[in-house]
Design an enzyme around this catalytic site. Structure first.
Site, PDB file in Angstrom:
ATOM      1  N   HIS A 175      -0.073   3.710  34.076  1.00 44.58           N
ATOM      2  CA  HIS A 175      -0.929   2.871  33.240  1.00 44.58           C
ATOM      3  C   HIS A 175      -0.986   3.458  31.829  1.00 44.58           C
ATOM      4  CE1 HIS A 175      -4.010   0.179  31.947  1.00 44.58           C
ATOM      5  NE2 HIS A 175      -4.824   1.177  31.644  1.00 44.58           N
ATOM      6  N   ASP A 177      -2.349   2.902  28.089  1.00 45.93           N
ATOM      7  CA  ASP A 177      -3.254   2.191  27.185  1.00 45.93           C
ATOM      8  C   ASP A 177      -2.646   2.129  25.786  1.00 45.93           C
ATOM      9  OD1 ASP A 177      -5.648   1.721  28.855  1.00 45.93           O
ATOM     10  OD2 ASP A 177      -5.703   3.908  28.960  1.00 45.93           O
ATOM     11  N   ASP A 289      -7.161  -2.054  35.110  1.00 47.94           N
ATOM     12  CA  ASP A 289      -8.119  -1.330  34.273  1.00 47.94           C
ATOM     13  C   ASP A 289      -9.122  -2.155  33.493  1.00 47.94           C
ATOM     14  OD1 ASP A 289      -9.109   1.172  33.595  1.00 47.94           O
ATOM     15  OD2 ASP A 289      -7.937   1.299  31.751  1.00 47.94           O
ATOM     16  N   ASP A 426      -3.040   7.125  34.767  1.00 54.44           N
ATOM     17  CA  ASP A 426      -2.830   6.973  33.331  1.00 54.44           C
ATOM     18  C   ASP A 426      -1.700   7.874  32.844  1.00 54.44           C
ATOM     19  OD1 ASP A 426      -4.956   5.287  33.473  1.00 54.44           O
ATOM     20  OD2 ASP A 426      -6.332   6.526  32.291  1.00 54.44           O
ATOM     21  N   HIS A 569      -7.775  -3.750  26.598  1.00 52.94           N
ATOM     22  CA  HIS A 569      -9.103  -3.553  27.191  1.00 52.94           C
ATOM     23  C   HIS A 569      -9.811  -2.284  26.720  1.00 52.94           C
ATOM     24  CE1 HIS A 569      -6.085  -1.818  30.011  1.00 52.94           C
ATOM     25  NE2 HIS A 569      -6.931  -0.801  30.025  1.00 52.94           N
TER      26      HIS A 569
END
Length: 1078
Positions: A175, A177, A289, A426, A569
Site C-alpha cells: 500500500h 500513499d 485504507d 504500507d 485518502h
C-alpha cells in the site's frame, strides 16, 4: 422627448460627418500620384509613411467611436433619470440614480410540485441488510473477544473440509500513499520506485508469484522514467496475470469528503492511462485504507464494468456482527434500486487492519510469525514478542499446521470454502530481501500443504481477481452475479471506529481551507474541459485547427492529475503532515488564481479608463441562470452594457478593508445577468457621469430584531448578535424560526485527545462568546440585501438576492474563519429550528445521493457526526431545511430541529494514528453555504426512513453553489474593440433534472489529442417522468461524427448510435458517451 430627438439628430449628424471625413482621407491616400510607384519597387520610406497614416486613421476612428459612445450615454442618461418604468418587469433607474427591480410575478424556473418526487415515493430496494437498521440492532458494547479482541472465539471441526478442500489465495500487495508522512515525490524516490524495480526482477523468477497494484499515479511516474526493457518486462508480467492492476484509479480515493465528479475523474485518468500504455482493464476494486466507505463507490465501479470489490476500514462492531452472521461477503445495492442492476459483489476484511498480523486469521500473535520481513535481525519486529522463523525442512510441518489453523478459523467467517489472505502493508517490498523472505518461505509452506492431501487445503499466491473468480466458480455463478443465499446490503459504512470510542469523524472537517480549494478547482477544471473540447471542435469546423494551441491539452492533463492526486485518502481528508499539505497546495496553485497556495482567492481589479473594459461571463451550468455577478472596479461611476448596448442593472457596494473601514479606491459592482448554459457572454464596463449610492448602514445593538427582504424571502436577525433568527417565504404567512448559533468544542483532558483523524470532545459544545459586542453591517439594495456580523474569530455574511429563479430562493452564507490563536478548539455552527425532525436527519454521499441518519443516544457524541460533502437536511410534515456546502465538513443533528456543522479545528497534539503531529497550520478560511427552506406536501411523505431524495430545486441550488458564473476580465486593448464576441455552443438547455458532468477530451492510442470527446450525463432523482435527452449542441456550430455509449471510464464500448438518437436515462443513472464533434 423633444430634447431627446434633438440630441439624437445631432449625434447622427456628427457620426455622418466623421465617417465622410474618414472616407475622403482614405481616398486621398489611395489616389495620390506621388505615392504610386511601379510594381515591386515600393520604397521602404514610403511604406513607413503609409503605416504611420494607417495608425493615425485607427486613432481617429477610435476617437470618433468614443464621441459616438458619449453621445449615446448622454441620451440614455436623459432617459434614465426620468424615473419612468419600462413596460413589463424590467429594472429601471430611479431619480436618485439607483436601480429599482420590480417584483417578478412569473413562476420561478423550478417550482416544487408533488409529482417532482413520484420516483422517490415508489422506490425502495429490497435488501437483507440495511445499515441504518444494523445500527439500530447493535449494542456497540465492545466486549473482549480473546485473541481476536474485537471479535469472538472461532472453533471448527477437523473434518469440515474432507469433502471440499479449503482453497487459500494469498495476495501479496504494497500500500503506497501518494503523500502522507512524506510528499508524493519523496515517497517515490525513497521507496516506491524500488518496489517497481524489484517487482520486475522478482516476479519473473517464478511464474507462481503474484502481486497486485492500485495507485496509477505512482505507476505512471515509474513507467515514464523506465527504459524500454523494464517496460516490456512489466507489460509481460501484467499480460501473463502475475501482476494485476486493481481499481486502477489515479489514487485510492477518499470516500467521505470527495465529490463524485472528482472520484470519477481520477478513475477515468487512471483507466485511460492504463488503456493507452498497457491495454489492460481493471476488473476488481481494492480499498484497504479509506476511513469508512460510501455507497457511491460500488455504483461507480459497477458503471465502470467491474464486478467485485474489497473494503477494510469498517467499524469493529459491524465487522463482528457481519462475521457472526457470515455476511462479510455481500451484494452491495443502491437504495433506489428495486431490482439488482446496481449490485456489486463486496468482500469485507474481518479483522483490525490490512497488515500481515491481522490478515491470516483471528490471532495476530500467530499471524505476525508469518510476516517474514520481521525475521530476527530486521528493523521491524512483532509486538507480541514471538518472532517469525524461517521455514526449513525441520519445521515446515509444524509451521504449516499452525498457519492452516488460522486459515481454517478465518474461513469459518465466510460462506464459501475459498479464502482470501492479503500479504503486505504500507510501502512493503521495497527491498529485494523482503521479496525473497516472503516468497521463498510461503512457497515452502504452500508446497508442503499441497503435497499432503490429509490437510485438505490448496494454497497459492494469487491476484485479487483470482480469488473472486474462485468464489464465483465455487458457487456456480458468473462473475459479478449474486451467489445463492449471499445477503444483499444497502447503505454506507460511516462513521468508522477502529477501537473503543475512537471515531474517525474529525477528518470530515480537518483543514477546511484545502477542502474548499479542492471544490473550487474541480469546478474550474470542469469548465476548462468543456471550453477546451468545444474550442478544438469549433477550430476544426472553421478550418483553423492548426492555429489552435492543442498543446494546452497537456495543461489539462496536469490539472486532472493534480486534482486527482488530492482525492487521495490522506490529502483531501486533511490528514497529512504539514510539509505534504504545502506540496499538495503548491500543485493546486498551478490550477488556481491565488498569490500563494495558502491565500484566499482574489478578484481581479478592473481599472476603468476612458475606453471601455470588457468582461467575458461563463455559465458552466447546463441550464439558463438569472444571477448576480460581482466584479471589482476602481470607480464608483460605472455602467455595464451588453454586447448589443443594453444597460444591465447594477448595485454598487463598498469594498471593506476592515469591519468599519471602507476602501476609497476599490468598489464592488454587482450586475444582474441572464446567461444561457455554457455560453461565453461579453459585457462592457464604462465610466459614467452618475455615481451610485452605497446602500449600507451600521446596525446598533438593540433587543428588537431587524429584517431584510427580497421579492421571495424575508429574514429576521437578532438585534444583539446580528445572526439569523427566522425565515419567511413570500408564499407562506408563517415565520419559521431558523436561528444560527456558534459553539466551541474542546478535547478530552485524558491521554487520548482529538487530532487530525479523531474527534474526541470534552463533552457537549459550549456557546461561543466574546466580551465586545459584534459589529453588524446591513446592506439593502435593488439586487441583494445582506447582513454582516463581525466577531473575533469569524465574520458571517448572510445575503439574499432580489432576483427571480433559483438564485433568489435560498440564503447565501459565507463564514470567514480565523482560529489561529486558539488551542484545542473546534468551532461549530448550529441551526436551531422548530422543525419536528426527531432523531432523523439526512446527509449526502459525495454529492451524488442522500443517506438517512439517526442520532443514537447509545453512541458517543462523536459517533453521531457524518461527512457532508454537499448537503444535509432535516424535515417534518411541513418543512424541509437544507444546508448546502461548498466544501466537505462534518455534520450532525444532536437534537430535534437542529443541524450542526464543524467549521474548523485547531488541535495541538497527535491522535496516535501515525501522523505524528496535530493540526496547527490553520488558515484564514472562507466556508461557503446556502440555506433553503422548502414547504412539504403530505403527498411527498415516504413510508420508509431508509431512502430520501432532494427536490429538483435542491439539486439546482447545490449546483449553482459549486459552479458559479465566472467573470473573466479581458486585457485592455491598444486600439479599437477586442476581437472577443459571445459564443453560444448549445441550441437550448438541458432539462433541470439532468446534469452534464463533464465534456472531456481524451487522447487516442497514438497520442492524438484531437477528435475523440466524451461527456458524462447524470439524471437526478425526483423527476416527474423518465425523460429522453436529446443532445442540444447547436447544429450550426457542430455536427456529430460519433455518438457511442461507453462504460463510465471509457474502457468498454457499445455499438454507436445514430446522430439523431435520443438518450433515455433512468433516475439516478450515470452514463458515459464518446462523442466526436466536427
Amino acid at each position: 422627448m423633444k430634447l431627446k430627438k434633438q440630441v439624437t439628430v445631432c449625434g447622427g449628424a456628427i457620426f455622418c460627418v466623421a465617417v465622410f471625413s474618414l472616407y475622403l482621407m482614405l481616398d486621398r491616400v489611395q489616389h495620390d500620384p506621388a505615392r504610386r510607384q511601379s510594381a515591386g519597387n515600393f520604397p521602404r520610406s514610403q511604406i513607413s509613411v503609409l503605416q504611420n497614416r494607417i495608425e493615425q486613421l485607427e486613432q481617429l476612428l477610435e476617437e470618433n467611436h468614443q464621441i459616438i459612445s458619449h453621445i449615446k450615454d448622454s441620451v440614455l442618461e436623459l432617459t434614465d433619470t426620468g424615473a419612468i418604468s419600462p413596460s413589463g418587469h424590467l429594472p429601471f433607474r430611479s431619480a436618485n440614480g439607483s436601480w429599482v427591480l420590480p417584483f417578478d410575478g412569473r413562476p420561478t424556473f423550478l417550482s416544487v410540485q408533488p409529482l417532482d418526487c413520484q420516483f422517490a415515493l415508489g422506490r425502495r430496494s429490497q435488501t437483507d441488510l440495511q445499515m441504518l437498521d444494523v445500527y439500530s440492532l447493535l449494542s456497540f458494547d465492545n466486549v473482549d473477544g480473546g485473541v481476536w479482541k474485537q471479535g469472538f472465539e472461532i472453533t471448527y471441526e477437523p473434518n469440515e473440509w474432507d469433502d471440499e478442500p479449503l482453497q487459500v489465495f494469498v495476495v501479496p500487495h504494497s500500500h503506497n500513499d501518494p503523500g502522507w508522512i512524506k510528499t508524493f515525490d519523496k515517497y517515490y524516490n525513497d521507496q516506491t520506485q524500488h518496489i517497481f524495480n524489484n517487482m520486475v526482477v522478482k516476479l519473473a523468477e517464478d511464474p507462481r508469484r503474484k502481486f497486485i497494484w492500485s495507485e496509477i499515479s505512482f505507476f505512471a511516474k515509474w513507467w515514464e522514467s523506465a527504459d524500454v526493457h523494464k517496460q516490456e518486462a512489466m507489460r509481460k508480467l501484467i499480460l501473463s496475470g502475475q501482476l494485476e492492476m486493481v481499481t486502477g484509479g489515479w489514487v485510492m480515493t477518499d470516500e467521505a469528503s470527495a465529490h463524485y465528479f472528482a472520484m470519477i475523474d481520477q478513475l477515468i485518468e487512471g483507466h485511460q492511462w492504463l488503456e493507452k500504455n498497457l491495454g489492460v482493464t481493471p476488473r476488481s476494486g481494492w480499498a484497504v485504507d479509506p476511513f469508512g466507505y460510501s455507497a457511491t463507490m460500488p455504483y461507480l465501479l459497477k458503471r465502470a464494468n467491474m464486478s467485485s470489490m474489497l473494503i477494510q476500514r469498517v467499524h469493529y462492531s459491524i465487522k463482528k456482527h457481519f462475521a457472526a452472521t457470515r455476511s462479510l461477503e455481500f451484494m452491495w445495492r443502491q437504495t433506489w434500486d428495486i431490482e439488482s442492476g446496481t449490485d456489486m459483489f463486496c468482500h469485507m476484511m474481518p479483522f483490525y487492519s490490512y497488515d500481515v498480523p491481522h490478515t491470516c486469521g483471528p490471532d495476530p500473535k500467530i499471524c505476525c510469525q508469518f510476516d517474514f520481513k520481521r525475521l530476527p535481525g530486521s528493523r521491524v519486529n512483532c509486538p507480541w514478542k514471538v518472532p517469525p522463523r524461517a521455514i526449513t525442512d525441520a519445521n515446515v510441518a509444524e509451521r504449516a499446521g499452525v498457519l492452516l489453523d488460522q486459515y481454517r478459523k478465518k474461513s469459518k467467517l465466510f460462506r464459501s470454502k475459498v479464502l482470501l489472505v492479503p500479504l503486505g502493508d504500507d510501502f512493503r517490498f521495497d527491498k529485494p530481501l523482503e521479496w525473497d523472505q516472503q516468497y521463498f518461505n510461503y512457497q515452502k509452506l504452500f508446497d508442503y500443504m499441497n503435497s499432503h492431501p490429509e490437510m485438505h487445503v490448496k494454497a497459492q499466491f494469487a491476484t485479487l481477481t483470482d480469488y473472486f473468480n474462485a468464489v464465483y466458480k465455487a458457487n456456480g455463478v458468473a462473475p459479478g452475479t449474486r451467489p445463492p443465499d449471499y445477503p444483499v446490503l444497502s447503505g454506507d459504512f460511516f462513521a468508522y471506529a477502529d477501537r473503543e470510542d475512537h471515531y474517525w469523524s474529525g477528518y470530515y472537517t480537518s483543514r477546511p481551507f484545502y477542502k474548499n480549494l479542492d471544490r473550487v478547482l474541480e469546478s474550474h477544471l470542469r469548465g476548462a474541459e468543456i471550453l477546451y473540447s468545444l474550442a478544438v471542435a469549433h477550430a476544426r469546423r472553421a478550418g483553423l485547427e492548426g492555429r489552435y494551441p492543442v498543446s494546452d491539452y497537456s495543461l489539462l492533463t496536469d490539472a486532472r492529475r493534480n486534482i486527482g492526486l488530492f482525492q487521495h485518502h490522506d490529502a483531501i481528508t486533511g490528514t497529512a503532515k504539514e510539509a505534504v499539505v504545502i506540496d499538495y497546495g503548491n500543485r493546486s496553485l498551478n490550477e488556481s488564481l491565488r498569490a500563494t497556495q495558502d491565500s484566499l482567492p482574489q478578484r481581479t481589479l478592473i481599472e476603468l479608463e476612458s475606453s471601455p473594459r470588457y468582461l467575458v461571463l461563463f455559465n458552466p451550468v447546463e441550464q439558463e441562470r438569472l444571477c448576480v455577478v460581482t466584479v471589482l472596479v476602481n470607480s464608483a461611476r460605472v455602467r455595464v452594457l451588453t454586447e448589443d448596448g443594453q444597460t444591465l442593472p447594477v448595485q454598487l457596494s463598498a469594498q471593506w478593508v476592515s469591519a468599519i473601514e471602507m476602501s476609497g479606491e476599490v468598489y464592488q459592482v454587482c450586475l444582474f445577468v441572464s446567461i444561457r448554459s455554457w455560453i461565453l457572454k461579453k459585457v462592457s464596463l464604462k465610466t459614467y457621469t452618475l455615481s451610485y449610492p452605497l446602500p449600507v448602514r451600521s446596525q446598533t445593538v438593540d433587543a428588537q430584531p431587524f429584517y431584510i427582504q427580497s421579492q421571495s424571502l424575508t429574514l429576521g436577525f437578532s438585534g444583539t448578535t446580528g445572526l439569523l433568527e427566522s425565515i419567511r417565504r413570500k408564499d407562506d404567512p408563517q415565520e419559521v424560526r431558523v436561528q444560527i448559533q456558534f459553539l466551541t468544542y474542546g478535547t478530552r483532558p485524558s491521554k487520548d485527545k482529538s487530532g487530525a483523524y479523531l474527534f474526541l470532545p470534552d463533552g457537549n459544545a459550549k456557546p461561543y462568546s466574546q466580551r465586545e459586542a459584534p459589529v453588524v453591517r446591513v446592506v439593502e439594495g435593488p439586487l441583494f440585501a445582506e447582513v454582516v456580523a463581525h466577531y473575533q474569530h469569524f465574520q458571517q455574511t448572510v445575503r439574499i438576492h432580489n432576483v427571480p429563479g433559483v438564485d433568489g430562493l435560498s440564503l447565501d452564507i459565507t463564514t470567514m474563519l480565523d482560529i489561529r490563536d486558539q488551542n484545542n478548539k473546534e468551532l461549530a455552527m448550529r441551526l436551531v429550528t422548530d422543525i419536528q425532525s426527531g432523531d432523523t436527519f439526512y446527509t449526502d454521499l459525495n454529492g451524488f445521493q442522500i443517506q438517512p441518519r439517526r442520532y443514537f443516544q447509545k453512541l458517543p457524541l462523536q459517533a453521531n457526526f457524518y461527512p457532508m460533502p454537499a448537503m444535509a437536511y432535516i424535515q417534518d410534515s411541513q418543512y424541509r431545511l437544507t444546508l448546502y456546502t461548498a466544501q466537505a465538513l462534518g455534520v450532525s443533528s444532536l437534537a430535534s430541529g437542529q443541524l450542526e456543522v464543524i467549521l474548523d479545528r485547531r488541535l495541538m497534539q497527535d491522535d496516535n494514528r501515525g501522523l505524528g503531529q496535530g493540526l496547527k497550520d490553520n488558515k484564514r478560511t472562507a466556508n461557503r453555504f446556502r440555506l433553503l427552506l422548502e414547504r412539504r406536501s403530505s403527498k411527498l411523505m415516504t413510508k420508509t426512513k431508509n431512502i430520501s431524495f432532494p427536490s429538483l430545486l435542491s439539486h439546482m441550488t447545490s449546483t449553482i453553489l459549486n459552479h458559479e458564473v465566472l467573470a473573466l476580465p479581458v486585457l485592455p486593448w491598444k486600439h479599437g474593440v477586442p476581437s472577443v464576441r459571445t459564443f453560444a455552443p448549445l441550441a437550448g438547455t438541458l432539462p433541470c433534472d439532468f446534469h452534464l458532468l463533464n465534456l472531456r477530451s481524451i487522447q487516442s492510442l497514438v497520442n492524438e489529442s484531437r477528435g475523440r470527446k466524451m461527456c458524462v450525463s447524470v439524471d437526478f432523482a425526483c423527476c416527474e417522468t423518465d425523460e429522453d435527452l436529446e443532445f442540444v449542441i447547436g447544429k450550426k456550430t457542430f455536427t456529430f461524427q460519433l455518438l457511442q455509449p461507453m462504460s463510465l471510464s471509457l474502457m468498454h464500448s457499445q455499438p454507436p448510435l445514430s446522430n439523431d438518437s435520443s438518450i433515455n436515462l433512468e433516475p439516478m443513472e450515470i452514463s458515459a458517451y464518446k462523442l466526436k464533434l466536427c
